[in-house]
Scaffold this motif. Structure first.
Motif, PDB file in Angstrom:
ATOM      1  N   GLN B 100      -9.579  18.665 -31.658  1.00 40.48           N
ATOM      2  CA  GLN B 100      -8.941  19.990 -31.783  1.00 40.48           C
ATOM      3  C   GLN B 100      -9.561  20.996 -30.807  1.00 40.48           C
ATOM      4  O   GLN B 100      -8.868  21.808 -30.208  1.00 40.48           O
ATOM      5  N   PHE B 103      -8.150  20.225 -27.441  1.00 43.17           N
ATOM      6  CA  PHE B 103      -6.778  20.741 -27.311  1.00 43.17           C
ATOM      7  C   PHE B 103      -6.800  22.253 -27.091  1.00 43.17           C
ATOM      8  O   PHE B 103      -6.057  22.768 -26.250  1.00 43.17           O
ATOM      9  N   ALA B 104      -7.668  22.944 -27.850  1.00 42.26           N
ATOM     10  CA  ALA B 104      -7.761  24.414 -27.684  1.00 42.26           C
ATOM     11  C   ALA B 104      -8.151  24.747 -26.249  1.00 42.26           C
ATOM     12  O   ALA B 104      -7.589  25.660 -25.625  1.00 42.26           O
ATOM     13  N   LEU B 105      -9.108  24.001 -25.706  1.00 39.51           N
ATOM     14  CA  LEU B 105      -9.572  24.244 -24.332  1.00 39.51           C
ATOM     15  C   LEU B 105      -8.447  23.971 -23.335  1.00 39.51           C
ATOM     16  O   LEU B 105      -8.214  24.761 -22.410  1.00 39.51           O
ATOM     17  N   LEU B 107      -5.213  24.002 -23.923  1.00 37.48           N
ATOM     18  CA  LEU B 107      -4.153  24.999 -24.078  1.00 37.48           C
ATOM     19  C   LEU B 107      -4.571  26.318 -23.409  1.00 37.48           C
ATOM     20  O   LEU B 107      -3.761  26.959 -22.730  1.00 37.48           O
ATOM     21  N   ALA B 108      -5.835  26.693 -23.605  1.00 36.52           N
ATOM     22  CA  ALA B 108      -6.338  27.913 -22.950  1.00 36.52           C
ATOM     23  C   ALA B 108      -6.220  27.757 -21.429  1.00 36.52           C
ATOM     24  O   ALA B 108      -5.790  28.684 -20.733  1.00 36.52           O
ATOM     25  N   LEU B 111      -2.546  28.104 -20.423  1.00 39.68           N
ATOM     26  CA  LEU B 111      -2.059  29.499 -20.508  1.00 39.68           C
ATOM     27  C   LEU B 111      -2.662  30.349 -19.387  1.00 39.68           C
ATOM     28  O   LEU B 111      -1.973  31.160 -18.767  1.00 39.68           O
ATOM     29  N   PHE B 112      -3.966  30.140 -19.118  1.00 39.53           N
ATOM     30  CA  PHE B 112      -4.613  30.928 -18.061  1.00 39.53           C
ATOM     31  C   PHE B 112      -4.029  30.549 -16.696  1.00 39.53           C
ATOM     32  O   PHE B 112      -3.821  31.410 -15.840  1.00 39.53           O
TER      33      PHE B 112
END
Lengths: 231, 154
Positions: B100, B103-105, B107-108, B111-112
């Motif tokens: 998780q 995935f957060a990394l 996704l960040a 987006l960036f």
């Protein structure tokens, strides 16, 4: 595992996924915020520097009235940490009082001794000088406090600093790549070597090298030179 | 189940290991190589070859190529390297909480990268083919990872 237990486990995983999305969004917001804040700081430095230096007469790397009785020169390197400190603790004070009052004229002399980015930064500052923007440009470079040839004064960054200042990038790039900027910096360096300079920053007052123990020493020497000029 | 009563992910059998982490691991390594190249080029250690598309030198030297003095390309290198490690763990032991985080990394990063691509188009008005490639890579990584996590949560 029963249905209820599986359902709880899956909703936990789904919750973790939502947390992950939340963390990603917060992380990106922080990155974007930090970048915009940092860029605004640079824009502020440029605007303030342009307004500040606009109040003084300047010619090339010299600032202050050419009729001022005392001439202070600083041999410096953009990558020298003590030069960054001197810019804040000596040069600013010198400009705010002595130069503003017409008592002193001050000249920066390139003495790039700390590697390729020192030479590159000096060449870029020369190009800014050709475009009548040496003073705000050197302030922006000094504010970066680059050391150790780690890319702060890489060619691309130096061009971008020029772009941020609104200089003609094509002209600036052409100058940076031209031999004349290298020749100018090389001559300045040779002059420092001929004077027997051992490091940066080295201050010279009316042609005499000042041996500094503290930053205050330079002001004592200037005051003595002013007193002598008044006699 | 361990003696403490907590279930811990065990190394999966070779046949039962999911394949998607390996695919994404390959993409992460490519992304890491691109980011490291942009980072060293920004430091002036390598010349930046842009090819016929766009103007990557302008983008890689712009005010938007750094965050508080840290090159974005360096952040990208660290991110891709971290993702590679997490994906390797995910392949060996599927379903750890690290997945998780990965995935957060990712996704960040996606987006960036999307934001930076917008900056290229509307602020800098120049494109960097390496940055666009990285954006595509990290978007594929984040999308695939998110789908895999959703499938496992379903």
């Amino acid at each position: 595992m029963g249905k209820k237990a599986r359902k709880t486990s899956n909703s936990g995983k789904s919750g973790s996924l939502q947390w992950a999305v939340g963390i990603a969004v917060v992380l990106v917001a922080l990155l974007i915020g930090a970048q915009w804040w940092s860029n605004r700081q640079d824009a502020g430095t440029i605007t303030q520097a342009a307004a500040y230096y606009g109040q003084f007469p300047t010619q090339g790397t010299r600032i202050g009235s050419p009729d001022a009785p005392v001439h202070v020169e600083e041999y410096f390197d953009f990558q020298c940490p003590h030069c960054h400190t001197a810019a804040e603790q000596v040069v600013k004070r010198l400009l705010d009082s002595y130069v503003a009052e017409g008592k002193v004229q001050f000249t920066y002399r390139f003495f790039p001794i700390l590697g390729p980015e020192s030479v590159q930064a000096a060449r870029a500052a020369y190009c800014a000088m050709e475009m009548d923007a040496f003073w705000p440009y050197q302030e922006l470079l000094m504010s970066k406090k680059g050391t150790g040839n780690r890319g702060t004064y890489s060619r691309d960054n130096l061009i971008d600093y020029a772009r941020q200042m609104g200089l003609d990038v094509a002209q600036f790039r052409a100058c940076l790549d031209n031999d004349r900027s290298l020749q100018y910096v090389r001559q300045a360096y040779d002059q420092g070597v001929r004077m027997g300079l051992l490091g940066t920053p080295t201050f010279v007052v009316n042609g005499q090298i000042v041996n500094l123990t503290t930053w205050e020493d330079i002001f004592r020497v200037i005051d003595r030179a002013l007193a002598a000029a008044a006699r | 189940m361990s003696s403490t009563g907590r279930s811990r992910p065990q190394p999966a059998d070779a046949a039962a290991r999911p394949r998607w982490p390996l695919g994404l691991l390959g993409l992460s390594l490519i992304g890491a190589a691109i980011s490291a190249y942009l980072w060293r080029a920004k430091a002036g250690e390598m010349s930046l070859i842009c090819g016929p598309v766009g103007d990557c030198a302008t983008v890689n030297s712009s005010a938007f190529s750094e965050v508080l003095g840290v090159p974005v390309a360096l952040l990208g290198t660290v991110m891709y390297a971290s993702l590679a490690v997490v994906l390797l763990v995910e392949w060996r032991r599927p379903g750890t909480p690290l997945s998780q985080f990965g995935f957060a990394l990712a996704l960040a990063g996606a987006l960036f990268s999307l934001y930076l691509t917008g900056v290229e188009a509307f602020v800098i008005r120049a494109y960097c083919v390496w940055c666009l490639t990285s954006w595509v890579l990290i978007t594929i990584i984040a999308w695939t990872w998110g789908r895999a996590l959703r499938r496992s949560a379903a």
